[in-house]
Write a protein that holds these residues in place. Structure first.
Motif, PDB file in Angstrom:
ATOM      1  N   GLU A 248       0.819  -1.222   0.000  1.00  0.00           N
ATOM      2  CA  GLU A 248       0.000   0.000   0.000  1.00  0.00           C
ATOM      3  C   GLU A 248       0.845   1.262   0.000  1.00  0.00           C
ATOM      4  OE1 GLU A 248      -3.383   0.398   2.554  1.00  0.00           O
ATOM      5  OE2 GLU A 248      -4.363  -1.361   1.746  1.00  0.00           O
ATOM      6  N   GLY A 249       2.136   1.150  -0.404  1.00  0.00           N
ATOM      7  CA  GLY A 249       2.922   2.366  -0.596  1.00  0.00           C
ATOM      8  C   GLY A 249       2.466   3.070  -1.859  1.00  0.00           C
ATOM      9  N   GLY A 250       2.636   4.375  -1.902  1.00  0.00           N
ATOM     10  CA  GLY A 250       2.317   5.119  -3.118  1.00  0.00           C
ATOM     11  C   GLY A 250       0.823   5.351  -3.293  1.00  0.00           C
ATOM     12  N   VAL A 252      -1.759   3.643  -4.281  1.00  0.00           N
ATOM     13  CA  VAL A 252      -2.787   2.695  -3.805  1.00  0.00           C
ATOM     14  C   VAL A 252      -3.118   2.959  -2.339  1.00  0.00           C
ATOM     15  CG1 VAL A 252      -1.150   0.844  -3.200  1.00  0.00           C
ATOM     16  CG2 VAL A 252      -3.491   0.266  -3.815  1.00  0.00           C
ATOM     17  N   GLY A 253      -2.126   3.384  -1.580  1.00  0.00           N
ATOM     18  CA  GLY A 253      -2.364   3.688  -0.166  1.00  0.00           C
ATOM     19  C   GLY A 253      -3.307   4.864   0.006  1.00  0.00           C
ATOM     20  N   LYS A 254      -3.183   5.852  -0.880  1.00  0.00           N
ATOM     21  CA  LYS A 254      -4.056   7.027  -0.805  1.00  0.00           C
ATOM     22  C   LYS A 254      -5.515   6.636  -1.071  1.00  0.00           C
ATOM     23  CE  LYS A 254      -1.214  10.311   0.092  1.00  0.00           C
ATOM     24  NZ  LYS A 254      -1.398  11.142   1.298  1.00  0.00           N
ATOM     25  N   VAL A 255      -5.724   5.829  -2.100  1.00  0.00           N
ATOM     26  CA  VAL A 255      -7.092   5.449  -2.450  1.00  0.00           C
ATOM     27  C   VAL A 255      -7.669   4.542  -1.364  1.00  0.00           C
ATOM     28  CG1 VAL A 255      -8.584   4.643  -4.296  1.00  0.00           C
ATOM     29  CG2 VAL A 255      -6.342   5.547  -4.851  1.00  0.00           C
ATOM     30  N   ALA A 256      -6.833   3.641  -0.850  1.00  0.00           N
ATOM     31  CA  ALA A 256      -7.302   2.747   0.224  1.00  0.00           C
ATOM     32  C   ALA A 256      -7.713   3.562   1.452  1.00  0.00           C
ATOM     33  CB  ALA A 256      -6.211   1.744   0.586  1.00  0.00           C
ATOM     34  N   GLU A 257      -6.943   4.608   1.738  1.00  0.00           N
ATOM     35  CA  GLU A 257      -7.256   5.461   2.890  1.00  0.00           C
ATOM     36  C   GLU A 257      -8.622   6.135   2.684  1.00  0.00           C
ATOM     37  OE1 GLU A 257      -3.746   7.858   3.787  1.00  0.00           O
ATOM     38  OE2 GLU A 257      -5.111   9.486   4.297  1.00  0.00           O
ATOM     39  N   THR A 258      -8.838   6.656   1.488  1.00  0.00           N
ATOM     40  CA  THR A 258     -10.133   7.288   1.178  1.00  0.00           C
ATOM     41  C   THR A 258     -11.263   6.280   1.354  1.00  0.00           C
ATOM     42  OG1 THR A 258      -9.120   8.834  -0.354  1.00  0.00           O
ATOM     43  CG2 THR A 258     -11.464   8.398  -0.664  1.00  0.00           C
ATOM     44  N   TRP A 259     -11.030   5.050   0.847  1.00  0.00           N
ATOM     45  CA  TRP A 259     -12.060   4.005   0.950  1.00  0.00           C
ATOM     46  C   TRP A 259     -12.400   3.727   2.425  1.00  0.00           C
ATOM     47  CZ3 TRP A 259     -15.029   1.860  -2.712  1.00  0.00           C
ATOM     48  CH2 TRP A 259     -15.769   0.738  -2.362  1.00  0.00           C
ATOM     49  N   TRP A 278      -5.734  -2.796  -6.550  1.00  0.00           N
ATOM     50  CA  TRP A 278      -4.918  -3.123  -5.364  1.00  0.00           C
ATOM     51  C   TRP A 278      -4.056  -4.348  -5.676  1.00  0.00           C
ATOM     52  CZ3 TRP A 278      -3.332  -6.553  -1.727  1.00  0.00           C
ATOM     53  CH2 TRP A 278      -2.909  -6.070  -0.486  1.00  0.00           C
ATOM     54  N   ALA A 279      -4.705  -5.360  -6.269  1.00  0.00           N
ATOM     55  CA  ALA A 279      -3.960  -6.589  -6.598  1.00  0.00           C
ATOM     56  C   ALA A 279      -2.886  -6.307  -7.640  1.00  0.00           C
ATOM     57  CB  ALA A 279      -4.931  -7.662  -7.100  1.00  0.00           C
ATOM     58  N   GLU A 280      -3.195  -5.457  -8.609  1.00  0.00           N
ATOM     59  CA  GLU A 280      -2.215  -5.143  -9.641  1.00  0.00           C
ATOM     60  C   GLU A 280      -1.028  -4.378  -9.041  1.00  0.00           C
ATOM     61  OE1 GLU A 280      -3.912  -3.121 -13.011  1.00  0.00           O
ATOM     62  OE2 GLU A 280      -2.032  -3.165 -14.125  1.00  0.00           O
ATOM     63  N   ALA A 281      -1.347  -3.421  -8.176  1.00  0.00           N
ATOM     64  CA  ALA A 281      -0.271  -2.659  -7.520  1.00  0.00           C
ATOM     65  C   ALA A 281       0.599  -3.592  -6.688  1.00  0.00           C
ATOM     66  CB  ALA A 281      -0.871  -1.552  -6.646  1.00  0.00           C
ATOM     67  N   GLU A 282      -0.042  -4.544  -6.011  1.00  0.00           N
ATOM     68  CA  GLU A 282       0.709  -5.488  -5.177  1.00  0.00           C
ATOM     69  C   GLU A 282       1.569  -6.404  -6.060  1.00  0.00           C
ATOM     70  OE1 GLU A 282       1.361  -5.727  -2.150  1.00  0.00           O
ATOM     71  OE2 GLU A 282       1.808  -7.816  -1.671  1.00  0.00           O
ATOM     72  N   ALA A 283       1.018  -6.837  -7.199  1.00  0.00           N
ATOM     73  CA  ALA A 283       1.804  -7.698  -8.089  1.00  0.00           C
ATOM     74  C   ALA A 283       3.067  -6.965  -8.549  1.00  0.00           C
ATOM     75  CB  ALA A 283       0.955  -8.127  -9.294  1.00  0.00           C
ATOM     76  N   PHE A 346       4.202  12.927  -5.995  1.00  0.00           N
ATOM     77  CA  PHE A 346       3.114  12.415  -6.841  1.00  0.00           C
ATOM     78  C   PHE A 346       1.859  12.116  -6.032  1.00  0.00           C
ATOM     79  CE2 PHE A 346       6.466  10.345  -9.806  1.00  0.00           C
ATOM     80  CZ  PHE A 346       6.732  11.576 -10.380  1.00  0.00           C
ATOM     81  N   THR A 347       2.041  11.737  -4.774  1.00  0.00           N
ATOM     82  CA  THR A 347       0.878  11.368  -3.958  1.00  0.00           C
ATOM     83  C   THR A 347       0.536  12.471  -2.961  1.00  0.00           C
ATOM     84  OG1 THR A 347       2.290  10.208  -2.386  1.00  0.00           O
ATOM     85  CG2 THR A 347       1.351   8.910  -4.175  1.00  0.00           C
ATOM     86  N   GLY A 348       1.110  13.664  -3.157  1.00  0.00           N
ATOM     87  CA  GLY A 348       0.814  14.757  -2.244  1.00  0.00           C
ATOM     88  C   GLY A 348      -0.499  15.443  -2.604  1.00  0.00           C
ATOM     89  N   ARG A 349      -0.828  16.450  -1.835  1.00  0.00           N
ATOM     90  CA  ARG A 349      -2.036  17.251  -2.040  1.00  0.00           C
ATOM     91  C   ARG A 349      -3.288  16.373  -2.127  1.00  0.00           C
ATOM     92  NH1 ARG A 349      -0.651  22.103  -6.181  1.00  0.00           N
ATOM     93  NH2 ARG A 349      -2.941  22.252  -6.078  1.00  0.00           N
TER      94      ARG A 349
END
Lengths: 399, 372
Positions: A248-250, A252-259, A278-283, A346-349
């Motif tokens: 969940e770095g990068g 995907v972590g931001k979207v997971a947090e929102t979820w 999520w699975a693709e990012a993990e792969a 890239f994952t700021g703001r």
């Protein structure tokens, strides 16, 4: 035991770190003095030569040194701020620079006293970098440079630039280029912010008008600029997408947090798409680990060519999905006002910014289309497209 | 995660070479096609060599139980090669599913250890009597009931490798609760419906008061079944990877040699980019499949996440690769004569095996705290 007798293994390096820490207490020492002392002890980049911040030690031992200094609370050189200098300029200077240039440039580059930028891309030379038109003409012991560069990070804070120019328009494009280091404070260097779709200006346009460069600041032979630039660019692609990430770095972590924070926005359809990504990012996170494991045992695979491509694709899909999840909130943006950030995150703001900024991920540092060509031709061995420009003098190319 | 080994060891690389040599010799496309429509869809001689001589059937079985004492990582490697050749051997049903279920039972019991020995040596072939589409987190299968006298009754549809089995490992529920039983194939009514996957046929299996040996009771049976399904799903990712690799390799070679418009069609960017994207999917799939095999082999706590990720990702990679293989081959790819369809059929059937990717994503969401 004197420093010069210490071994070049992990223990020997730890002992050298201890020497620096003993003579420069990190709690009280001036930051710059500390970094200079670390450089002079050969602990900046241990695989560099003695006298240039290194010890000719194995590169993989750098992590031992970094960990020791970090554990002691020592100041670092803020590597993200000077990434172009560390990742691109330094390896090129080391390989092609004169002894004088190496002595003059590498220490303030590493300590961050002098920031570096890269003057490669031009309005008419993006993916086809070798088509570049910025002219350098010899004038006594100097060169006179005229042209325009674009997409230059840090140009407004940089003291130095790595620069590729056209020195011979009468030969095919790859053969007529020459590579220099340029003092950005020279007369005739004009830096203008280049505002992006996010509203801010991380990048610049750089206009070069009759800028004088001493021949001593040339890297490599006259006409060998393309070969020198390859060293720079290979190091760039290693730097992008090569870092270890936690799960969940990068993005995907931001979207997971929102979820997790916004249960009222969840739908089954959005959840399935989120989990597919999520699975693709993990792969691909695992693929990055696999790549580093291959490197560690000395068996680099071709997978590295694809990591930046995968990173860009996944980040864009995630950022796009996050706006759909956010529903009405996606109709707002945090701030369009023009600013000049020193660091890019890239994952700021907020989510709107992340979506827009991610569009650059598939363009900067080699477009995804160029990367696909590289994979298809160098990894899969597919034939190249017929080339019409290979044997044509640069000046005769259609443009 | 920190301990996961995502590479192939030297031993694994040697094993790959042995299996590939065997399959290159004995499993070429023309014979696969002929066999697919015959009365003997399985290549029993090949299976005997693979299981018995190479010892592939007992790789993950401890030596004291008649196996090779290797691990599920090596089983995954064999599956990669079997996927690459869509070999018609009952490896998944016997060496993966039935064997995994038995290894979760009390191996000190003679019934369990005797059957394990027979499966590990290749002397007998097993099948786990559950539908191949059973999801990894499904409730204990309810198709078969055990009577008080220990006989079994019920019908299980779509059992992988069921027509090749000498013995079924059957989850059944009776007066004593859930149990796992062994039933000789001779005591069951096994029929072969027309199978979508031509190289791994399914079977419908009916038990009518069939004599059975109880292998595990309620203490072990549920975990044995769910563990076997999870192992099957996680290792199937390696078969899907191998299948996808064949499709990519075959397509790349074809496009280098196929000329249209006066050039190799593989020189057109429109096609090169599709193959580059497919290659990249395989990079992700390889990492996900290796991670699943490694966590399963080490019984790592992250194995359920690893399996869900692997099935979510690798199942689609295999289907995508097989579909691209057909499309980019053009007309020849659509013919019965060309083996590409065998790969598409295996890929699509395997996507549904142990639950389609969307089901694995739902499980993944619960595991990683992304709730509905």
């Amino acid at each position: 035991m004197t420093t010069s007798e210490k071994s070049l293994d992990a223990d020997g390096l730890r002992a050298r770190v201890a020497d620096v820490l003993a003579s420069h207490d990190p709690a009280t020492a001036d930051r710059l003095e500390f970094l200079r002392a670390r450089f002079d002890a050969g602990l900046a980049w241990v695989h560099f030569p003695v006298g240039l911040g290194g010890l000719d030690a194995p590169r993989e031992l750098q992590s031992v040194v970094d960990a020791e200094f970090a554990a002691a609370g020592a100041p670092d050189n803020n590597p993200r701020r000077i990434g172009i200098g560390l990742g691109m300029a330094a390896p090129t200077i080391l390989k092609f620079g004169s002894e004088e240039l190496k002595k003059r440039l590498l220490r303030p580059l590493w300590t961050g006293e002098e920031v570096w930028c890269q003057l490669f891309s031009e309005p008419g030379a993006g993916s086809d970098l070798a088509a570049l038109a910025t002219r350098a003409v010899p004038d006594g012991g100097d060169w006179i440079v005229n042209g325009q560069k674009v997409w230059t990070s840090s140009a407004h804070t940089a003291q130095w630039a790595i620069l590729v120019t056209r020195t011979d328009p009468d030969v095919p494009k790859h053969r007529g280029m020459t590579y220099f280091v340029l003092d950005m404070t020279q007369p005739g260097v004009e830096v203008r912010p280049l505002r992006q779709i996010t509203g801010e200006a991380e990048f610049n346009e750089v206009f070069l008008t009759d800028v004088r460069i001493p021949d001593a600041q040339r890297l490599g032979e006259v006409g060998a600029g393309w070969q020198v630039a390859q060293t720079t660019l290979m190091n760039e692609r290693v730097a992008i997408g090569g870092n270890a990430q936690p799960r969940e770095g990068g993005m995907v972590g931001k979207v997971a947090e929102t979820w997790r924070e916004r249960p009222e926005l969840r739908t089954p359809e959005l959840r399935d798409r989120l989990l597919a990504l999520w699975a693709e990012a993990e792969a691909f996170r695992l693929a990055g680990s696999r790549l580093r494991q291959q490197l560690a045992v000395g068996q680099p695979g071709p997978e590295g060519s694809g990591m930046k491509l995968a990173f860009a694709t996944v980040a864009q899909k995630l950022a796009s999905l996050e706006l759909e999840i956010l529903d009405e909130d996606a109709l707002r943006y945090d701030d369009w006002s023009m600013r000049r950030p020193e660091l890019v995150d890239f994952t700021g703001r907020e989510a709107g910014y992340r979506y827009l900024r991610s569009k650059g991920n598939s363009i900067e540092g080699g477009t995804s289309e160029v990367l696909r060509n590289i994979i298809a031709e160098r990894v899969l061995g597919l034939p190249s497209e017929p080339r019409t420009d290979k044997d044509v003098a640069w000046k005769d190319l259609p443009r | 995660m920190t301990n996961a080994d995502l590479l192939y060891s030297d031993v694994e690389t040697d094993l790959r070479a042995s299996v590939r040599d065997l399959l290159t010799d004995r499993c070429e496309p023309a014979s696969l096609l002929a066999r697919a429509e015959s009365d003997e869809p399985y290549d029993r001689a090949l299976w005997q060599t693979l299981a018995g001589e190479l010892g592939a059937a007992g790789l993950a079985v401890p030596e004291e139980l008649g196996g090779q004492g290797a691990s599920l990582r090596e089983v995954a490697l064999v599956l990669e090669e079997l996927g690459r050749s869509v070999a018609p051997v009952p490896f998944l049903g016997s060496a993966v599913l039935a064997t995994s279920a038995l290894l979760s039972c009390d191996t000190a019991s003679t019934e369990v250890s005797d059957l394990l020995r027979r499966l590990a040596s290749g002397e007998a072939t097993g099948a786990l009597a559950v539908p191949l589409s059973t999801m990894t987190d499904a409730a204990f299968p309810g198709d078969v009931t055990a009577a008080a006298d220990g006989t079994l009754s019920g019908t299980v549809r779509s059992v992988a490798d069921g027509t090749a089995a000498d013995v079924f490992v059957v989850p059944a529920t009776g007066p004593g609760g859930h149990g796992l039983y062994a039933v000789d194939a001779a005591a069951a009514d096994v029929s072969a419906p027309v199978s979508f996957d031509l190289t791994r046929p399914i079977a419908d299996v009916t038990f009518q008061g069939a004599a059975a040996t109880r292998l595990a009771g309620p203490d072990h049976a549920p975990a044995a079944v769910s563990g076997a399904l999870r192992t099957g799903a996680g290792l199937l990712a390696s078969e899907q990877l191998g299948l996808a690799q064949w499709c990519l390799d075959e397509t790349v070679e074809y496009l280098k040699g196929r000329y249209q418009f006066g050039r190799p069609v593989g020189s057109f960017q429109a096609l090169k980019h599709r193959l580059a994207d497919l290659w990249l999917e395989l990079v992700g799939a390889r990492a996900a499949a290796r991670y699943a095999a490694d966590t399963l082999a080490r019984r790592d706590a992250d194995a359920p996440v690893a399996v869900a990720v692997a099935q979510s990702y690798c199942a689609q990679t295999a289907v995508h690769a097989a579909e691209e293989c057909i499309q980019l081959h053009g007309g020849i790819g659509m013919t019965w004569e060309h083996p590409a369809h065998l790969y598409l059929k295996r890929a699509k059937a395997s996507q549904v095996a142990f639950g389609a990717p969307g089901r694995h994503r739902a499980v993944l969401g619960d595991l990683v705290d992304l709730p509905a």
